[in-house]
Enzyme design. Sequence first.
Site, PDB file in Angstrom:
ATOM      1  N   ASP A 225       0.860  -1.178   0.000  1.00  0.00           N
ATOM      2  CA  ASP A 225       0.000   0.000   0.000  1.00  0.00           C
ATOM      3  C   ASP A 225       0.900   1.232   0.000  1.00  0.00           C
ATOM      4  O   ASP A 225       2.080   1.134  -0.336  1.00  0.00           O
ATOM      5  CB  ASP A 225      -0.916  -0.013   1.232  1.00  0.00           C
ATOM      6  CG  ASP A 225      -2.255   0.659   0.952  1.00  0.00           C
ATOM      7  OD1 ASP A 225      -2.286   1.899   0.930  1.00  0.00           O
ATOM      8  OD2 ASP A 225      -3.246  -0.057   0.751  1.00  0.00           O
ATOM      9  N   HIS A 267      -3.294   5.821   3.910  1.00  0.00           N
ATOM     10  CA  HIS A 267      -4.088   4.626   3.656  1.00  0.00           C
ATOM     11  C   HIS A 267      -3.464   3.356   4.229  1.00  0.00           C
ATOM     12  O   HIS A 267      -4.142   2.518   4.831  1.00  0.00           O
ATOM     13  CB  HIS A 267      -4.261   4.505   2.144  1.00  0.00           C
ATOM     14  CG  HIS A 267      -5.329   3.590   1.677  1.00  0.00           C
ATOM     15  ND1 HIS A 267      -5.057   2.365   1.110  1.00  0.00           N
ATOM     16  CD2 HIS A 267      -6.671   3.711   1.654  1.00  0.00           C
ATOM     17  CE1 HIS A 267      -6.190   1.783   0.760  1.00  0.00           C
ATOM     18  NE2 HIS A 267      -7.185   2.579   1.077  1.00  0.00           N
ATOM     19  N   SER A 470     -11.337  -1.286   0.803  1.00  0.00           N
ATOM     20  CA  SER A 470      -9.986  -1.113   1.346  1.00  0.00           C
ATOM     21  C   SER A 470      -9.874  -1.707   2.734  1.00  0.00           C
ATOM     22  O   SER A 470      -8.840  -2.243   3.105  1.00  0.00           O
ATOM     23  CB  SER A 470      -9.633   0.378   1.437  1.00  0.00           C
ATOM     24  OG  SER A 470      -8.952   0.799   0.311  1.00  0.00           O
TER      25      SER A 470
END
Length: 693
Positions: A225, A267, A470
């Site tokens: 990520d 994220h 996600s």
Amino acid sequence: MPTIRLGRKDEPSIELTKSTDLLAVRTRSTRSLRAGPVPAAAADELSDGHLVVAFPEAGVEVYRLPVQRGARSLVDRKAALQAAPDVRFAGGVFTDAGGEPVLYTENLFIKFHDQVAPETCREVLREAGLTIKREVTYALNSYFAAAPEGIGEKIFDLATGLLQREDVEFCHPELLWRRVRRAIAPQQWHLRTTSVDGVNVAASANVELAHGLTQGEGIVIAIIDDGVDVDHPEFASAGKIVAPRDVTLGTDNPRPKDPFSSEPDNHGTACAGVACADGVAGASGVAPKAKLMPIRLMSGLGSQQEADAFAWAVDHGADVISCSWGPPDGPWFRPNDPSHANVFPLPASTRLALNHATDAGRGGKGCVILFAAGNGNESVDNDGYSSYERVIAVAASNDRGKRCVYSDFGNAVWCSFPSSDFAFQPENRPEPLTPGIWTTDRHGAAGYNSGRVDLGDAAGNYTNSFGGTSSAAPGAAGVAALVLSRNPELRWQEVRDILRRACDRIDPQGGQYNAQGRSRFYGFGRLNAESAVQLAAPSARRALRVSRTVNEPLPDLQTVEVTLEVNETAPAESVAFSVDIKHTYIGDLRVTLAPPAELGMRDLVLHDRAGNSARNLQRTFDALVVPAFAAFKGRSAKGRWTLRVQDTALRDEGVLRQCALELVLAEPAPRHAAPAPRAVRRPGSRPARAARK
């Protein structure tokens, strides 16, 4: 208009179109021309433009500029930007069928067929004017190569010409798409039934009860990520962080780095927390005692660094790989938008890296790879990443046990996991019961929560509203880690099947489940972690391994035979065969396995002079690798199995060290107990009275 094949020459192609209003700019310093308190003078050429996509580490930005009467032309802007000292390139941009910008580099990925000699591969590349940047380690005869600087769009013709060669299997230019994070912008209701702001929420993945059996001990979860805040208190336990990497920058520091980025590195920290946060200060992951391998990837979708991320995970001991990103999503609130029909293929460079992960990961048992299904309320089957056959695609279900309004659907969806949702009046969707998923945030003021209690906690270490698929993907990755912690001997296909069997069928009316129990919205349902861990218990399988330690030399141009005797008569659920051969050039070897003559079946070819100069052959061959193994299901494996290893060329020699036949046996049919003898009542006696408790 370039036509490009990201797979083999007989696989579908994609066509690119030159945009009339997009302009790409690449700087030498890698800083945006518009960054900082004093922008560069050249930034004036972009002042009326809209930033569409950026690759900060490469210093590349794409702007959409006005083209109406009176506006400066793209040609004039390019010329002015090219004259700026810090500008390395300014030029046009291609778009795909869905209108997404596609950047190309002057690099390409090429894979020759396994039988081609390495010196021949290098000679072909030299004749094509290519410079080898590096040999790709996760696939045989594969190279990442650079064309001469300034070749520009001729890279497309070069790649097409090479792909037409009979000795080339894959060849495509390095194309970059916008890589989209699968996020939608009490606590931990996804782990157990609880109360949030006084409202009871019972839509969890039943993780709390699974923790009574395992918390993920001994398992490594790789989160590919953006940056991960490895200094967060929830990742501070001893040995928690394993093999950290930034594949974009080529360093071992995966921390967020976003001083000039339009998309901060928030994220990855949230995803890592959902999967395996320690749970010592305020947020537990699904597998809190699993180790974390943070791999920072900020390069574009389809880049070589993308493939490198998977290779790094495999080569450094990852068991589970979680990816909460993919191609751009269509607008979920406009289901009829034409962009929903756009197909994003999986590049060969990444496909081979995924194959490497499932073939070679975990000592040949294969890494378990999970991808977020996507947040476009569209078909996941158009996404070459999430729909790939070796990937587990995870959809999102909400805090009421229904499909999240944005969650992608389709044949490739395998399972769902709890996540955030939205109210949506056109579909009569009510307000969700919770803000979303409570998980780790970059500690302090950076991150999704700057330090507000209504966004998480006052210290800014947690966010209460993470979500999208996600969040669902790392949640499911945590469940996979729990399964492997309970039974490390499982192969990746067996883990996938356990997740299938562990799903709870939710929303039975709206789920549209078929006869096989599969829904296009939820896959096989919402994951139940406790059920998965119980199904993973080693006693659930009847396994038999018949092995021999051989240590037999393999002389040039000779054949060595080894036999294994199987006495078990029970039918087999599956058959696999493993070999351990030490050799200096496995391209010389042909390895076959002859089943017992009583079965009347042909020999199986396990390895046929592939691999060229690769050293040693240590591999387990099963039905995924050699489909002919599937024919043994339901049949007894009793008898003599014969392994033949043939050296077909001079010079290189080796040793056959070990071999083993691995069987999973069918469970025997339950025996029915004989009926109890009927009691005979004597005349005058009274029947016995049943005891009541």
